[in-house]
Design a protein around this motif. Structure first.
Motif, PDB file in Angstrom:
ATOM      1  N   ALA A 129       6.051   0.495   6.620  1.00  0.00           N
ATOM      2  CA  ALA A 129       5.851   1.805   5.981  1.00  0.00           C
ATOM      3  C   ALA A 129       4.374   2.179   5.999  1.00  0.00           C
ATOM      4  O   ALA A 129       4.013   3.347   6.243  1.00  0.00           O
ATOM      5  N   CYS A 130       3.512   1.214   5.765  1.00  0.00           N
ATOM      6  CA  CYS A 130       2.065   1.460   5.796  1.00  0.00           C
ATOM      7  C   CYS A 130       1.631   1.839   7.217  1.00  0.00           C
ATOM      8  O   CYS A 130       0.858   2.784   7.410  1.00  0.00           O
ATOM      9  N   HIS A 131       2.141   1.114   8.198  1.00  0.00           N
ATOM     10  CA  HIS A 131       1.852   1.411   9.615  1.00  0.00           C
ATOM     11  C   HIS A 131       2.210   2.855   9.931  1.00  0.00           C
ATOM     12  O   HIS A 131       1.415   3.616  10.508  1.00  0.00           O
ATOM     13  N   ASP A 132       3.404   3.278   9.504  1.00  0.00           N
ATOM     14  CA  ASP A 132       3.876   4.624   9.829  1.00  0.00           C
ATOM     15  C   ASP A 132       3.054   5.685   9.091  1.00  0.00           C
ATOM     16  O   ASP A 132       2.788   6.762   9.637  1.00  0.00           O
ATOM     17  N   ALA A 133       2.652   5.344   7.865  1.00  0.00           N
ATOM     18  CA  ALA A 133       1.841   6.296   7.091  1.00  0.00           C
ATOM     19  C   ALA A 133       0.457   6.455   7.722  1.00  0.00           C
ATOM     20  O   ALA A 133      -0.073   7.577   7.798  1.00  0.00           O
ATOM     21  N   VAL A 134      -0.139   5.364   8.183  1.00  0.00           N
ATOM     22  CA  VAL A 134      -1.450   5.434   8.848  1.00  0.00           C
ATOM     23  C   VAL A 134      -1.332   6.266  10.123  1.00  0.00           C
ATOM     24  O   VAL A 134      -2.160   7.137  10.400  1.00  0.00           O
ATOM     25  N   GLY A 170       1.952  -1.390  -1.628  1.00  0.00           N
ATOM     26  CA  GLY A 170       2.874  -2.237  -0.895  1.00  0.00           C
ATOM     27  C   GLY A 170       2.414  -3.676  -0.908  1.00  0.00           C
ATOM     28  O   GLY A 170       1.268  -3.974  -1.253  1.00  0.00           O
ATOM     29  N   ASP A 171       3.340  -4.540  -0.513  1.00  0.00           N
ATOM     30  CA  ASP A 171       3.141  -5.988  -0.574  1.00  0.00           C
ATOM     31  C   ASP A 171       3.036  -6.505   0.862  1.00  0.00           C
ATOM     32  O   ASP A 171       3.981  -6.333   1.658  1.00  0.00           O
ATOM     33  N   VAL A 172       1.923  -7.140   1.173  1.00  0.00           N
ATOM     34  CA  VAL A 172       1.718  -7.617   2.556  1.00  0.00           C
ATOM     35  C   VAL A 172       2.679  -8.735   2.946  1.00  0.00           C
ATOM     36  O   VAL A 172       2.753  -9.088   4.119  1.00  0.00           O
ATOM     37  N   THR A 173       3.387  -9.302   1.979  1.00  0.00           N
ATOM     38  CA  THR A 173       4.349 -10.353   2.334  1.00  0.00           C
ATOM     39  C   THR A 173       5.696  -9.760   2.727  1.00  0.00           C
ATOM     40  O   THR A 173       6.602 -10.493   3.107  1.00  0.00           O
ATOM     41  N   ARG A 174       5.807  -8.430   2.618  1.00  0.00           N
ATOM     42  CA  ARG A 174       7.089  -7.768   2.921  1.00  0.00           C
ATOM     43  C   ARG A 174       6.952  -6.921   4.178  1.00  0.00           C
ATOM     44  O   ARG A 174       6.171  -5.954   4.227  1.00  0.00           O
ATOM     45  N   LEU A 175       7.740  -7.286   5.180  1.00  0.00           N
ATOM     46  CA  LEU A 175       7.679  -6.597   6.474  1.00  0.00           C
ATOM     47  C   LEU A 175       7.911  -5.093   6.314  1.00  0.00           C
ATOM     48  O   LEU A 175       7.205  -4.275   6.908  1.00  0.00           O
ATOM     49  N   ALA A 176       8.900  -4.722   5.480  1.00  0.00           N
ATOM     50  CA  ALA A 176       9.229  -3.293   5.331  1.00  0.00           C
ATOM     51  C   ALA A 176       8.039  -2.523   4.757  1.00  0.00           C
ATOM     52  O   ALA A 176       7.772  -1.382   5.162  1.00  0.00           O
ATOM     53  N   ALA A 204     -16.446   5.661   8.146  1.00  0.00           N
ATOM     54  CA  ALA A 204     -15.035   5.481   8.520  1.00  0.00           C
ATOM     55  C   ALA A 204     -14.118   6.393   7.716  1.00  0.00           C
ATOM     56  O   ALA A 204     -14.416   6.746   6.572  1.00  0.00           O
ATOM     57  N   GLU A 205     -12.995   6.747   8.331  1.00  0.00           N
ATOM     58  CA  GLU A 205     -11.856   7.239   7.559  1.00  0.00           C
ATOM     59  C   GLU A 205     -11.114   5.981   7.131  1.00  0.00           C
ATOM     60  O   GLU A 205     -10.743   5.158   7.985  1.00  0.00           O
ATOM     61  N   ILE A 206     -10.899   5.818   5.823  1.00  0.00           N
ATOM     62  CA  ILE A 206     -10.291   4.571   5.359  1.00  0.00           C
ATOM     63  C   ILE A 206      -8.878   4.805   4.829  1.00  0.00           C
ATOM     64  O   ILE A 206      -8.524   5.907   4.399  1.00  0.00           O
ATOM     65  N   ALA A 207      -8.088   3.731   4.898  1.00  0.00           N
ATOM     66  CA  ALA A 207      -6.781   3.679   4.247  1.00  0.00           C
ATOM     67  C   ALA A 207      -6.732   2.334   3.530  1.00  0.00           C
ATOM     68  O   ALA A 207      -7.359   1.366   3.970  1.00  0.00           O
ATOM     69  N   ILE A 208      -6.024   2.306   2.413  1.00  0.00           N
ATOM     70  CA  ILE A 208      -5.985   1.080   1.613  1.00  0.00           C
ATOM     71  C   ILE A 208      -4.539   0.749   1.266  1.00  0.00           C
ATOM     72  O   ILE A 208      -3.772   1.618   0.844  1.00  0.00           O
ATOM     73  N   MET A 209      -4.180  -0.536   1.442  1.00  0.00           N
ATOM     74  CA  MET A 209      -2.861  -1.017   0.995  1.00  0.00           C
ATOM     75  C   MET A 209      -3.098  -2.006  -0.151  1.00  0.00           C
ATOM     76  O   MET A 209      -3.968  -2.874  -0.057  1.00  0.00           O
TER      77      MET A 209
END
Ligand SMILES: NC(=O)c1ccc[n+]([C@@H]2O[C@H](COP(=O)([O-])OP(=O)(O)OC[C@H]3O[C@@H](n4cnc5c(N)ncnc54)[C@H](O)[C@@H]3O)[C@@H](O)[C@H]2O)c1
Length: 267
Positions: free
Chosen positions: A67-72, A57-63, A29-34
């Protein structure tokens, strides 16, 4: 197993998530980690180098999730699996040893990370997984199945994930498969206690290795305490397009711990 898959692991800074991320990368896999911890995020960047996207980033924070979604999306253009592993422990403090005025803060803290973080990430990454006909794999615990795997807050949070897997599998079918894994013991876990009880410095790794292994062996049918990486093949299968047979299920990966003998205690 994961050739041509992009896999995001949330809570991948140590323990289970780190082992699963390493395994997924080795499986193609190509992986990404938060990861919420800045220190752990820095160590991840050192270990994996610039080829792997590490988002602090913090998974409890929508923003943070957005940001993680956009970076992926910017880095990979797609996502095939979201593997959720973040979690915190409640210190296994019995309810009657918990000051009533601490319960509010304790529940907010544990439920936000252990439940809301999974709900928010499911909501945020659904569009990418819908587009790829991908998968979500969430982490619960044997604490969702039997008493004394934690105190009331941890146990309730893990039971919630078990139910959430079923609900999301229903809502996201047939496009996104949603399954869970319920581990028992994990070697090298840094699972921490709750701030609400002043136990944030407590780590599972503080328990002496020999004592933890002896306790595990006295309860479990299989006698080797599994590493985080040992859980990798199961997560990789559930995250992959090879899984054409399961959604809405939680696999109890407990080394036989819950299969208690009725009559005979094993030596
Ligand atoms: N350790 C065990 O024996 C055991 C047993 C059964 C289930 N689990 C579950 O396995 C999962 C992984 O736990 P672990 O034992 O590897 O612990 P761990 O603490 O080593 O790993 C959890 C990671 O999640 C990160 N995290 C915590 N809050 C976060 C947040 N808000 N946003 C992003 N990341 C966050 C932590 O910083 C840590 O890196 C947890 O869900 C835990 O409940 C652990």
């Amino acid at each position: 197993m994961l050739k041509d898959h992009v896999v995001l692991v949330t809570g991948g800074g140590s323990g289970l998530g780190l082992g699963v991320a390493r395994y997924c990368q080795a499986a193609g896999a190509e992986i990404a980690i938060m990861e919420v911890s800045a220190d752990k995020a820095a160590r991840l960047r050192e270990e994996f180098g610039p080829g792997v996207l590490v988002v602090q980033g913090d998974v409890t924070r929508l923003a943070d999730l957005q940001a993680c979604h956009d970076a992926v999306l910017a880095r990979h253009g797609r996502l095939d699996a979201l593997i959720g592993t973040q979690g915190i422990f409640d210190g296994n403090v019995p309810l009657m040893d918990t000051a009533p005025e601490r319960i509010d803060a304790l529940f907010d803290e544990i439920m936000h990370v252990n439940v809301k973080g999974y709900v928010l990430s499911a909501r945020v990454f659904h569009d990418l997984l819908r587009a790829s006909e991908g998968a979500m794999v969430f982490t619960t615990s044997t604490a969702a199945y039997a008493a004394d795997g934690g105190g009331v807050a941890y146990t309730a949070s893990k039971g919630a994930i078990r139910s959430l897997v079923g609900q999301l599998a229903f809502e996201f079918a047939p496009h996104v498969r949603v399954n869970g894994v319920a581990p028992a013991g994990i070697a090298n876990s840094q699972l921490r206690g709750p701030r609400a009880l002043g136990l944030e410095a407590q780590r599972q790794s503080d328990i002496p290795k020999d004592a933890f292994l002896a306790m595990f062996q006295s309860l479990s049918l299989m006698q080797d305490l599994p590493t985080a990486e040992d859980h990798g093949p199961l997560y990789a299968f559930l995250a992959s397009r090879h899984n054409k047979i399961m959604t809405g299920q939680t696999v109890v990966a407990d080394q036989g711990l819950l299969n208690r003998p009725v009559l005979t205690r094993k030596a």
